[in-house]
Design an enzyme around this catalytic site. Structure first.
Site, PDB file in Angstrom:
ATOM      1  N   PHE A 139     -13.989   0.379   6.217  1.00 44.28           N
ATOM      2  CA  PHE A 139     -15.082   1.532   5.948  1.00 44.28           C
ATOM      3  C   PHE A 139     -15.899   1.374   7.056  1.00 44.28           C
TER       4      PHE A 139
ATOM      5  N   ARG B  24      -2.691  -2.987  -5.619  1.00 47.09           N
ATOM      6  CA  ARG B  24      -3.297  -3.613  -6.501  1.00 47.09           C
ATOM      7  C   ARG B  24      -3.304  -2.927  -7.977  1.00 47.09           C
TER       8      ARG B  24
ATOM      9  N   ASP C 166      -1.311  -7.887  -5.028  1.00 48.17           N
ATOM     10  CA  ASP C 166      -2.475  -8.269  -4.111  1.00 48.17           C
ATOM     11  C   ASP C 166      -2.024  -9.117  -2.852  1.00 48.17           C
TER      12      ASP C 166
ATOM     13  N   THR D 210      -0.081   5.604  -1.812  1.00 48.05           N
ATOM     14  CA  THR D 210      -1.070   6.493  -1.330  1.00 48.05           C
ATOM     15  C   THR D 210      -0.900   6.822   0.039  1.00 48.05           C
TER      16      THR D 210
ATOM     17  N   ARG E 287      -3.610 -10.413  -0.576  1.00 48.30           N
ATOM     18  CA  ARG E 287      -4.354 -11.500  -0.116  1.00 48.30           C
ATOM     19  C   ARG E 287      -3.952 -12.640  -0.495  1.00 48.30           C
TER      20      ARG E 287
ATOM     21  N   LYS F 284      -6.624  -5.737  12.748  1.00 45.40           N
ATOM     22  CA  LYS F 284      -5.606  -5.064  13.395  1.00 45.40           C
ATOM     23  C   LYS F 284      -5.137  -5.828  14.588  1.00 45.40           C
TER      24      LYS F 284
ATOM     25  N   LEU G  36      -0.504   7.641   3.726  1.00 40.79           N
ATOM     26  CA  LEU G  36       0.389   7.394   4.801  1.00 40.79           C
ATOM     27  C   LEU G  36       1.761   6.742   4.185  1.00 40.79           C
TER      28      LEU G  36
ATOM     29  N   GLY H 235       0.789  -1.261  -0.102  1.00 36.88           N
ATOM     30  CA  GLY H 235       0.018  -0.163   0.216  1.00 36.88           C
ATOM     31  C   GLY H 235       1.032   1.154  -0.041  1.00 36.88           C
TER      32      GLY H 235
ATOM     33  N   TYR I  22      -7.054   1.321  18.233  1.00 39.93           N
ATOM     34  CA  TYR I  22      -8.244   0.455  18.347  1.00 39.93           C
ATOM     35  C   TYR I  22      -7.764  -1.082  18.182  1.00 39.93           C
TER      36      TYR I  22
HETATM   37  C1  HXC Z   1     -20.700  -1.870   3.772  1.00 40.37           C
HETATM   38  C2  HXC Z   1     -19.517  -2.674   2.032  1.00 40.37           C
HETATM   39  C3  HXC Z   1     -19.015  -1.191   1.869  1.00 40.37           C
HETATM   40  C4  HXC Z   1     -19.471  -0.046   2.648  1.00 40.37           C
HETATM   41  C5  HXC Z   1     -17.912  -2.537   0.275  1.00 40.37           C
HETATM   42  N1  HXC Z   1     -18.801  -3.022   1.283  1.00 40.37           N
HETATM   43  N2  HXC Z   1     -18.154  -1.300   1.065  1.00 40.37           N
HETATM   44  N3  HXC Z   1     -20.422  -3.003   2.933  1.00 40.37           N
HETATM   45  N4  HXC Z   1     -20.435  -0.446   3.615  1.00 40.37           N
HETATM   46  N5  HXC Z   1     -18.916   1.057   2.852  1.00 40.37           N
HETATM   47  C6  HXC Z   1     -19.132  -4.556   0.831  1.00 40.37           C
HETATM   48  C7  HXC Z   1     -19.676  -4.816  -0.471  1.00 40.37           C
HETATM   49  O1  HXC Z   1     -20.910  -4.585  -0.864  1.00 40.37           O
HETATM   50  C8  HXC Z   1     -19.094  -6.337  -0.838  1.00 40.37           C
HETATM   51  O2  HXC Z   1     -19.899  -7.249  -0.257  1.00 40.37           O
HETATM   52  C9  HXC Z   1     -17.860  -6.462  -0.198  1.00 40.37           C
HETATM   53  O3  HXC Z   1     -17.696  -5.424   0.965  1.00 40.37           O
HETATM   54  C10 HXC Z   1     -16.454  -6.203  -0.924  1.00 40.37           C
HETATM   55  O4  HXC Z   1     -16.781  -5.036  -1.788  1.00 40.37           O
HETATM   56  P1  HXC Z   1     -16.149  -4.499  -3.046  1.00 40.37           P
HETATM   57  O5  HXC Z   1     -16.170  -3.345  -3.393  1.00 40.37           O
HETATM   58  O6  HXC Z   1     -16.191  -5.674  -3.971  1.00 40.37           O
HETATM   59  O7  HXC Z   1     -14.429  -4.997  -2.533  1.00 40.37           O
HETATM   60  P2  HXC Z   1     -13.098  -4.341  -3.394  1.00 40.37           P
HETATM   61  O8  HXC Z   1     -13.200  -3.796  -4.566  1.00 40.37           O
HETATM   62  O9  HXC Z   1     -12.000  -5.622  -2.776  1.00 40.37           O
HETATM   63  O10 HXC Z   1     -12.736  -3.257  -2.099  1.00 40.37           O
HETATM   64  C11 HXC Z   1     -12.198  -3.227  -0.858  1.00 40.37           C
HETATM   65  C12 HXC Z   1     -12.923  -2.135   0.139  1.00 40.37           C
HETATM   66  C13 HXC Z   1     -12.444  -0.758  -0.616  1.00 40.37           C
HETATM   67  C14 HXC Z   1     -12.157  -2.264   1.414  1.00 40.37           C
HETATM   68  C15 HXC Z   1     -14.376  -2.191   0.329  1.00 40.37           C
HETATM   69  O11 HXC Z   1     -12.937   0.476   0.214  1.00 40.37           O
HETATM   70  C16 HXC Z   1     -10.966  -0.509  -0.852  1.00 40.37           C
HETATM   71  O12 HXC Z   1     -10.464  -1.103  -1.918  1.00 40.37           O
HETATM   72  N6  HXC Z   1     -10.206  -0.120   0.298  1.00 40.37           N
HETATM   73  C17 HXC Z   1      -8.819   0.004   0.205  1.00 40.37           C
HETATM   74  C18 HXC Z   1      -8.265   1.227   0.730  1.00 40.37           C
HETATM   75  C19 HXC Z   1      -8.737   1.656   2.096  1.00 40.37           C
HETATM   76  O13 HXC Z   1      -9.885   0.973   2.534  1.00 40.37           O
HETATM   77  N7  HXC Z   1      -8.295   2.665   2.883  1.00 40.37           N
HETATM   78  C20 HXC Z   1      -8.797   3.071   4.211  1.00 40.37           C
HETATM   79  C21 HXC Z   1      -7.752   2.524   5.296  1.00 40.37           C
HETATM   80  S1  HXC Z   1      -7.863   3.794   6.599  1.00 40.37           S
HETATM   81  P3  HXC Z   1     -21.202  -8.105  -1.003  1.00 40.37           P
HETATM   82  O14 HXC Z   1     -21.862  -8.602   0.058  1.00 40.37           O
HETATM   83  O15 HXC Z   1     -22.223  -6.913  -1.455  1.00 40.37           O
HETATM   84  O16 HXC Z   1     -20.636  -8.699  -2.062  1.00 40.37           O
HETATM   85  C22 HXC Z   1      -7.673   2.735   8.070  1.00 40.37           C
HETATM   86  C23 HXC Z   1      -7.654   3.588   9.242  1.00 40.37           C
HETATM   87  C24 HXC Z   1      -7.796   2.829  10.562  1.00 40.37           C
HETATM   88  O17 HXC Z   1      -7.892   1.656   7.770  1.00 40.37           O
HETATM   89  C25 HXC Z   1      -7.734   3.986  11.601  1.00 40.37           C
HETATM   90  C26 HXC Z   1      -8.268   5.113  11.771  1.00 40.37           C
HETATM   91  C27 HXC Z   1      -8.269   5.782  12.965  1.00 40.37           C
HETATM   92  P1  NAP Z   2      -4.869   4.561   1.959  1.00 38.33           P
HETATM   93  O1  NAP Z   2      -4.101   5.486   1.405  1.00 38.33           O
HETATM   94  O2  NAP Z   2      -6.362   4.142   1.279  1.00 38.33           O
HETATM   95  O3  NAP Z   2      -4.034   3.297   1.896  1.00 38.33           O
HETATM   96  C1  NAP Z   2      -4.330   2.045   1.703  1.00 38.33           C
HETATM   97  C2  NAP Z   2      -3.644   1.206   0.864  1.00 38.33           C
HETATM   98  O4  NAP Z   2      -3.777  -0.229   0.902  1.00 38.33           O
HETATM   99  C3  NAP Z   2      -3.811   1.705  -0.581  1.00 38.33           C
HETATM  100  O5  NAP Z   2      -2.711   2.084  -1.228  1.00 38.33           O
HETATM  101  C4  NAP Z   2      -4.368   0.552  -1.326  1.00 38.33           C
HETATM  102  O6  NAP Z   2      -3.979   0.404  -2.631  1.00 38.33           O
HETATM  103  C5  NAP Z   2      -3.667  -0.506  -0.678  1.00 38.33           C
HETATM  104  N1  NAP Z   2      -4.409  -1.837  -0.659  1.00 38.33           N
HETATM  105  C6  NAP Z   2      -5.712  -2.330  -0.293  1.00 38.33           C
HETATM  106  N2  NAP Z   2      -5.995  -3.231  -0.626  1.00 38.33           N
HETATM  107  C7  NAP Z   2      -4.773  -3.960  -0.923  1.00 38.33           C
HETATM  108  C8  NAP Z   2      -4.467  -5.398  -1.344  1.00 38.33           C
HETATM  109  N3  NAP Z   2      -5.428  -6.417  -1.357  1.00 38.33           N
HETATM  110  N4  NAP Z   2      -3.342  -5.407  -1.942  1.00 38.33           N
HETATM  111  C9  NAP Z   2      -2.177  -4.600  -1.844  1.00 38.33           C
HETATM  112  N5  NAP Z   2      -2.464  -3.385  -1.529  1.00 38.33           N
HETATM  113  C10 NAP Z   2      -3.741  -3.219  -0.803  1.00 38.33           C
HETATM  114  O7  NAP Z   2      -5.255   4.924   3.485  1.00 38.33           O
HETATM  115  P2  NAP Z   2      -4.012   5.385   4.709  1.00 38.33           P
HETATM  116  O8  NAP Z   2      -4.871   6.273   5.526  1.00 38.33           O
HETATM  117  O9  NAP Z   2      -2.803   5.951   3.988  1.00 38.33           O
HETATM  118  O10 NAP Z   2      -3.741   3.977   5.525  1.00 38.33           O
HETATM  119  C11 NAP Z   2      -2.479   3.357   5.362  1.00 38.33           C
HETATM  120  C12 NAP Z   2      -2.304   2.612   6.572  1.00 38.33           C
HETATM  121  O11 NAP Z   2      -2.478   3.564   7.758  1.00 38.33           O
HETATM  122  C13 NAP Z   2      -3.475   1.422   7.040  1.00 38.33           C
HETATM  123  O12 NAP Z   2      -2.688   0.378   7.417  1.00 38.33           O
HETATM  124  C14 NAP Z   2      -4.463   2.089   7.803  1.00 38.33           C
HETATM  125  O13 NAP Z   2      -5.019   1.169   8.475  1.00 38.33           O
HETATM  126  C15 NAP Z   2      -3.423   2.898   8.746  1.00 38.33           C
HETATM  127  N6  NAP Z   2      -3.882   4.075   9.574  1.00 38.33           N
HETATM  128  C16 NAP Z   2      -4.490   5.189   8.801  1.00 38.33           C
HETATM  129  C17 NAP Z   2      -4.836   6.045   9.705  1.00 38.33           C
HETATM  130  C18 NAP Z   2      -5.259   7.437   9.250  1.00 38.33           C
HETATM  131  O14 NAP Z   2      -5.643   8.285   9.965  1.00 38.33           O
HETATM  132  N7  NAP Z   2      -5.092   7.464   8.030  1.00 38.33           N
HETATM  133  C19 NAP Z   2      -4.980   5.785  11.180  1.00 38.33           C
HETATM  134  C20 NAP Z   2      -4.521   4.531  11.691  1.00 38.33           C
HETATM  135  C21 NAP Z   2      -4.067   3.575  10.806  1.00 38.33           C
HETATM  136  P3  NAP Z   2      -4.672  -0.221  -3.885  1.00 38.33           P
HETATM  137  O15 NAP Z   2      -6.060   0.078  -3.642  1.00 38.33           O
HETATM  138  O16 NAP Z   2      -4.049   0.176  -5.229  1.00 38.33           O
HETATM  139  O17 NAP Z   2      -4.609  -1.773  -3.584  1.00 38.33           O
END
Ligand code: HXC
Ligand code: NAP
Length: 305
Positions: A118, A41, A86, A19, A88, A183, A21, A16, A168
């Site tokens: 999410f 990915r 990926d 993008t 996974r 986590k 962090l 990751g 958390y």
């Molecule tokens: C409910 C949801 C949903 C939502 C997706 N789904 N988004 N359900 N609410 N907002 C469901 C879908 O309906 C589907 O289930 C299943 O999840 C898979 O969704 P896809 O869109 O097909 O998955 P995918 O394309 O693999 O995308 C994964 C993702 C997406 C996690 C949903 O958001 C993503 O690519 N995220 C990567 C980056 C990311 O999330 N960054 C944030 C990290 S921040 P069904 O049943 O319909 O098939 C972080 C901060 C932590 O971690 C701490 C903060 C303080």
């Molecule tokens: P982000 O930009 O969305 O980073 C998530 C990254 O994970 C993306 O680059 C995404 O790229 C990659 N990723 C998702 N699914 C993947 C997969 N299956 N294989 C490989 N890569 C994958 O969000 P961020 O805020 O910078 O988060 C970075 C880290 O910090 C995460 O671990 C998050 O939990 C942690 N964190 C963030 C915060 C905050 O305040 N921002 C706070 C606490 C912890 P692709 O979509 O291209 O795969």
């Protein structure tokens, strides 16, 4: 924060890393002289990030006289390699690591930073939605850690794993339950393997950031006008958000040899956010100062308001 070239002998894989962090930590590692591999990915995102960082970091490295060799040979001064993977999928992880070894000879640091997340009430989630987040966070981190560990043990490399968690992971949190489970699992992985692999000189640590603005996190955790209603800056003791450089400095220290006696640790960098949410009387901080005179009088007399 660290001296120039502090990471010169490091080849660091950042999942990751294209993008948010991840990108900011990658930039810092490059500035400190590391070779960095960014994986995720989306290859187009990774290539764009690599191109931008080459331009942003190159002037700093040239000023510091680093990498004359590759500049003279017409190569890139900034050693960043984007590789699609990926996390996974274990086979993809192994293939990615073979590409890295082929390019740089070996690697000695892994940053498990990829995540999916999410907000949602848990009862609204399908089991597939739960799997999706846990698979990226927990399975992705153990796939990468195990593949790296097997390679390091075989080659007698004293490697280091750093994982990006969140407070958390140990407090739990409503409305992000799959992420909290994932986590927490990575924290258990970190603490367990730190002990098991200590005999090989392999270290595993974690960092737990509080609120650091990123598009990925903000759009998924604070969509719409949630930001106005739950301003994360106000939830920290320091009343502000984190700056990416503050996190990058800590991460650079944790992957460097300066932290060589630290393993199994999880360092929180959240401006006091989780503690502010936890202390029984912390909410009294919102009370106007003038009220404390009345409160003091009443409390001295043992009366309620
Ligand atoms: C409910 C949801 C949903 C939502 C997706 N789904 N988004 N359900 N609410 N907002 C469901 C879908 O309906 C589907 O289930 C299943 O999840 C898979 O969704 P896809 O869109 O097909 O998955 P995918 O394309 O693999 O995308 C994964 C993702 C997406 C996690 C949903 O958001 C993503 O690519 N995220 C990567 C980056 C990311 O999330 N960054 C944030 C990290 S921040 P069904 O049943 O319909 O098939 C972080 C901060 C932590 O971690 C701490 C903060 C303080
Ligand atoms: P982000 O930009 O969305 O980073 C998530 C990254 O994970 C993306 O680059 C995404 O790229 C990659 N990723 C998702 N699914 C993947 C997969 N299956 N294989 C490989 N890569 C994958 O969000 P961020 O805020 O910078 O988060 C970075 C880290 O910090 C995460 O671990 C998050 O939990 C942690 N964190 C963030 C915060 C905050 O305040 N921002 C706070 C606490 C912890 P692709 O979509 O291209 O795969």
């Amino acid at each position: 924060m660290l001296k120039k070239n502090s990471l010169q002998r490091k080849t660091i894989i950042v999942t990751g890393g294209g993008t948010g962090l991840g990108r900011s930590m990658v930039k810092c590692f490059l500035q400190l002289g590391a070779n960095v591999v960014i994986t995720s990915r989306k290859m187009d995102v990774l290539e764009k990030c690599a191109e931008e960082l080459r331009k942003e970091v190159a002037p700093t490295l040239m000023r510091e006289g680093k990498d004359n060799r590759s500049l003279q040979s017409g190569g890139q001064a900034v050693n960043i390699l984007p590789v699609k993977c990926d996390v996974r999928n274990y086979e993809e992880v192994e293939t990615m690591m073979k590409i890295v070894i082929n390019k740089f000879g070996s690697f000695n640091v892994l940053l498990n930073n990829a995540a999916g997340n999410f907000i949602s009430p848990t009862e609204r989630l399908s089991h597939r939605a739960f799997d999706t987040v846990v698979d990226i966070v927990l399975k992705g981190s153990y796939n990468c850690s195990i593949a790296a560990g097997k390679y390091w043990i075989k080659e007698k490399i004293k490697g280091t794993v750093l994982s990006t968690l969140t407070p958390y992971a140990f407090t739990g949190s409503a409305f992000v339950v799959p992420s909290a489970c994932g986590k927490a699992g990575v924290l258990a992985l970190t603490q367990s393997l730190a002990v098991e692999w200590g005999k090989y000189g392999i270290r595993l640590n974690a960092i737990s950031p509080g609120p650091f603005p990123s598009e990925g996190a903000w759009t998924r955790l604070l969509p719409g006008d949630l930001m106005k209603k739950f301003d994360p800056a106000k939830s920290t003791a320091l009343n502000r958000l984190g700056d990416h450089q503050e996190l990058a400095n800590l991460a650079a220290y944790m992957v460097s040899d300066f932290s060589s006696f630290m393993t199994g640790e999880n360092v929180v960098i959240d401006g006091g956010q989780w503690l502010k949410g936890a202390g029984t009387f912390n909410a009294l901080g919102a009370m106007p100062d003038e009220m404390w005179n009345t409160i003091e009088q009443l409390s001295r007399k043992g009366k309620s308001i």
